[in-house]
Design an enzyme around this catalytic site. Structure first.
Site, mmCIF file in Angstrom:
data_model
loop_
_atom_site.group_PDB
_atom_site.id
_atom_site.type_symbol
_atom_site.label_atom_id
_atom_site.label_comp_id
_atom_site.label_asym_id
_atom_site.label_seq_id
_atom_site.Cartn_x
_atom_site.Cartn_y
_atom_site.Cartn_z
ATOM 1 N N SER A 199 -2.556 -2.189 2.105
ATOM 2 C CA SER A 199 -3.842 -2.582 1.525
ATOM 3 C C SER A 199 -3.915 -4.100 1.570
ATOM 4 O O SER A 199 -2.875 -4.776 1.601
ATOM 5 C CB SER A 199 -3.907 -2.121 0.064
ATOM 6 O OG SER A 199 -4.934 -2.809 -0.632
ATOM 7 N N TYR A 204 -0.790 -0.606 -8.684
ATOM 8 C CA TYR A 204 -1.237 -0.454 -7.297
ATOM 9 C C TYR A 204 -0.826 -1.670 -6.449
ATOM 10 O O TYR A 204 -0.248 -1.531 -5.357
ATOM 11 C CB TYR A 204 -2.759 -0.264 -7.264
ATOM 12 C CG TYR A 204 -3.316 0.033 -5.896
ATOM 13 C CD1 TYR A 204 -3.307 1.322 -5.385
ATOM 14 C CD2 TYR A 204 -3.855 -0.980 -5.111
ATOM 15 C CE1 TYR A 204 -3.818 1.598 -4.123
ATOM 16 C CE2 TYR A 204 -4.373 -0.722 -3.853
ATOM 17 C CZ TYR A 204 -4.351 0.570 -3.357
ATOM 18 O OH TYR A 204 -4.861 0.839 -2.109
HETATM 19 C C1 BGC Z 1 -8.258 -0.091 -2.860
HETATM 20 C C2 BGC Z 1 -9.752 -0.021 -3.063
HETATM 21 C C3 BGC Z 1 -10.352 -1.417 -2.973
HETATM 22 C C4 BGC Z 1 -9.871 -2.171 -1.750
HETATM 23 C C5 BGC Z 1 -10.347 -3.625 -1.718
HETATM 24 C C6 BGC Z 1 -7.966 -0.827 -1.583
HETATM 25 O O1 BGC Z 1 -6.600 -0.856 -1.338
HETATM 26 O O2 BGC Z 1 -7.722 1.228 -2.846
HETATM 27 O O3 BGC Z 1 -10.046 0.568 -4.309
HETATM 28 O O4 BGC Z 1 -11.781 -1.327 -2.939
HETATM 29 O O5 BGC Z 1 -8.463 -2.144 -1.691
HETATM 30 O O6 BGC Z 1 -10.172 -4.282 -2.945
#
Ligand code: BGC
Length: 279
Positions: free
Chosen positions: A164, A177
């Site tokens: 991410s 996260y």
């Molecule tokens: C998340 C999303 C978020 C995106 C940008 C992703 O890894 O799961 O919820 O919108 O990152 O912030």
């Protein structure tokens, strides 16, 4: 004079993954679903892992079979060692081997720090990070057993870790996260370093804001979408297919020399857009 030590890779093909066997974790929705479809379209047989919503997984399997490849759905919680071991063992039994692992399964359990339960912390780290570790470990055992089969691929196996932008961008209210994705980056590069000598390629894709159920609240109203777009220089929210395409490219032999890299697919979200007019 041609100084290359090997033949030039074949020209881009519509089915660059023909004959390869791919496992997509969390493959029945969002980015995983688009990736499973893209892999099938590219000629790979696909195992669609899911943890809930079996009908969605079975429908997707039918859609993938429409590309003339084999597919089946497999229920497993990637944070559970026994279930991951069984999942990969079944794949080797039924499809003969595994060539490609897309370690995609991931979730969010958001809360400000003082309201975040240990369960929410452990759940996110368990699926997003430990799940990738377990799947990588089992896939690599098979990659090593089989070795390189030149007619199939130049490498003995490919792993794409779904990361991410939050492996780089801190994210208040999402410490579990963000920590999991920061962990994915170091896990990915370490595995890439460890496994490259065995001709196993480990890379990551780092999506930005992609229109999927995980972040529905960030794009579903006009106002939310307008706010989100302030963070995306390219001016559009991403589609799951943007990620599927990137994954196929990374797994193809055309990308054979790409090892230990994170491909950001984020419309420029990681370019610190606030600095375009500030700083
Ligand atoms: C998340 C999303 C978020 C995106 C940008 C992703 O890894 O799961 O919820 O919108 O990152 O912030």
């Amino acid at each position: 004079m041609n100084t290359s030590t090997h033949d030039a890779p074949p020209a881009f093909s519509a089915t660059p993954l023909k004959g390869q066997k791919a496992l997509v974790t969390g493959g029945n929705s969002g980015i995983g679903k688009a990736t499973a479809l893209a892999l099938g379209r590219a000629g790979a047989d696909v195992v669609v892992n899911y943890v809930s919503d079996q009908p969605a997984a079975e429908n997707l399997v039918k859609e993938i079979e429409g590309f003339g490849v084999r597919a089946y759905a497999h229920e497993a919680d990637v944070s559970r060692e026994d279930q991951v071991v069984d999942m990969v063992a079944r794949m080797v039994r039924e499809l003969g081997t595994i060539d490609i692992l897309i370690a995609n399964a991931g979730l969010q359990r958001d809360a400000p720090l003082t309201e975040m339960s240990l369960d929410a912390w452990n759940k996110v780290l368990g699926v997003n990070l430990t799940g990738q570790f377990l799947c990588a470990r089992e896939a690599v055992k098979e990659f090593r057993r089989r070795g390189v089969v030149p007619e199939v691929s130049r490498s003995a196996g490919k792993i794409v870790c779904m990361s991410s932008v939050h492996q780089l961008i801190p994210w208040a209210g999402h410490v579990n996260y963000a920590a999991s994705k920061g962990g994915v980056e170091m896990m990915m590069t370490t595995l890439a370093q460890e496994l490259a000598p065995q001709r196993i390629r480990v890379n990551a894709v780092a999506p930005g804001a992609i229109r999927t159920p995980i972040n529905r609240s960030a794009w579903e109203t006009k106002q939310a979408e307008a706010e989100l777009l302030r963070l995306i220089p390219y001016g559009r929210v991403g589609d799951p297919e943007d990620i599927g395409t990137a994954v196929v490219a990374l797994c193809s032999d055309q990308f054979d020399y790409v090892v230990g890299t994170t491909l950001y697919v984020d419309g420029g979200m990681t370019l610190f857009p606030g600095f375009a007019t500030g700083g």
